[in-house]
Design an enzyme around this catalytic site. Structure first.
Site, PDB file in Angstrom:
ATOM      1  N   SER A  44       0.801  -1.222   0.000  1.00  0.00           N
ATOM      2  CA  SER A  44       0.000   0.000   0.000  1.00  0.00           C
ATOM      3  C   SER A  44       0.839   1.279   0.000  1.00  0.00           C
ATOM      4  O   SER A  44       0.328   2.343  -0.318  1.00  0.00           O
ATOM      5  CB  SER A  44      -0.962   0.015   1.186  1.00  0.00           C
ATOM      6  OG  SER A  44      -0.272   0.268   2.380  1.00  0.00           O
ATOM      7  N   LYS A  86       0.976   5.010   6.898  1.00  0.00           N
ATOM      8  CA  LYS A  86       0.196   5.764   5.903  1.00  0.00           C
ATOM      9  C   LYS A  86       0.708   7.202   5.826  1.00  0.00           C
ATOM     10  O   LYS A  86       1.400   7.677   6.714  1.00  0.00           O
ATOM     11  CB  LYS A  86      -1.293   5.792   6.303  1.00  0.00           C
ATOM     12  CG  LYS A  86      -1.930   4.432   6.468  1.00  0.00           C
ATOM     13  CD  LYS A  86      -2.190   3.752   5.148  1.00  0.00           C
ATOM     14  CE  LYS A  86      -2.702   2.322   5.358  1.00  0.00           C
ATOM     15  NZ  LYS A  86      -2.740   1.558   4.107  1.00  0.00           N
TER      16      LYS A  86
END
Lengths: 163, 168
Positions: A44, A86
């Protein structure tokens, strides 16, 4: 025998023992509470972080400042051993949406040089509360439903990913 | 201060630290240990393949024994919650041929026994580790779960599992 002993324990074994203890204590404190080593797993955060790469989370990074847009942060789940990694793209109080893969902050497109491939992700506009950040991975070429992203409470931010 | 004094202070500090860790590790009560053991046993049960000779039905029954009759499992994301032990066992039996491709890991298991001692709240991170056959790589899907366990006849069983949306 004498030379080996001297090589291992030094000229003054007691002083060596103190040094070893101090060094071990400092390392323990640093890598347990200040600079946590984490291994990025998954795709990701591609292309910024490869799966399997070793990073460090600076838990003191936000003691004197607040998280900023573009920061890569570690997010706690139930505890400190498994973390999401993230990027912050929207700050508390801002309006954020995604349309055809383009991020909009308060209605303005956000330049994202760290994103290589963009799939046509669509996220309806949401307004963040004063305690919320919006985080997302850099790999937007994958399907949105396979990618964990969204609003996160500030209390879950464990620190800033460095190195 | 002499070197000898410094050495004594450092050794004493290390001993005090070690003693504090030992006390902290043993402070958790018997119920808390039982709950942890029960959850770890369920994890091992889920991870066990049918290589040990147990058939799918027997394995599903064993997994079901960790849940109360009226257990509810809510994976969130708009999915309908799974209601009841029998439904869970049926799902476990259907999923079983594929479980060998998965490995369940549990981290950061926090247990809190409610005051009357007959229920426990558990918060944990569950990671579903899947091996990608084509590349040999492993992919990890980590999620946070809240569990409620109830104690009946001295046995802890899960009465509810709820997925927590860390990112909303």
């Amino acid at each position: 025998m004498g030379l080996t002993r001297r090589l291992v324990f030094g000229a003054n074994p007691r002083r060596t023992a103190v040094r070893v203890l101090v060094l071990a204590s400092l390392s323990f404190v640093t890598f347990r509470w200040v600079l946590i080593p984490v291994r990025a797993e998954g795709i990701s955060m591609l292309p910024t972080y490869d799966s399997g790469s070793l990073k460090f989370v600076n838990r003191l990074a936000y003691m004197s400042e607040t998280p900023a847009r573009g920061d890569i942060v570690a997010i706690k789940l139930a505890g400190p051993h498994v973390l999401y990694v993230k990027r912050i793209i929207a700050l508390p109080g801002e309006r954020i949406s995604l349309s055809a893969g383009q991020v909009y902050i308060n209605g303005m497109p956000l330049p994202e040089p760290y994103v290589r491939n963009k799939s046509a992700w669509d996220v309806p506009e949401v307004t963040l509360t004063t305690r919320e950040y919006f985080v997302i991975g850099d790999n937007r070429g994958m399907r949105a439903k396979d990618h964990d992203f969204g609003r996160v409470d500030v209390s879950r931010i464990a620190g800033k990913v460095v190195f | 201060m002499t070197h000898r004094s410094v050495v004594r202070i450092v050794i004493a500090a290390a001993l005090v630290g070690a003693a504090a860790v030992a006390v902290w590790r043993t402070r958790e009560g018997a119920d808390e240990k039982q709950v942890r053991a029960r959850i770890e046993a369920l994890r091992d049960e889920v991870n066990a393949s049918t290589k040990d000779g147990l058939g799918t039905a027997a394995r599903a029954t064993q997994i079901g024994s960790y849940f109360t009759e009226d257990a509810v499992v809510d994976f969130g994301g708009g999915a309908v919650p799974i209601q009841g032990r029998v439904t869970l066992m049926g799902m476990a039996a259907r999923l079983q041929p594929r479980t060998a491709a998965f490995r369940l890991e549990l981290d950061d298991v926090g247990v809190e026994i409610v005051p009357d001692g007959n229920a426990a709240d558990v918060l944990l991170t569950a990671s579903f580790v899947r091996r990608i056959i084509s590349t040999g790589d492993e992919s990890r899907d980590a999620r946070e779960f809240a569990l409620v366990l109830a104690k009946a006849d001295g046995i802890w069983r899960i009465s509810r599992i709820t997925a927590i949306d860390t990112l909303r």
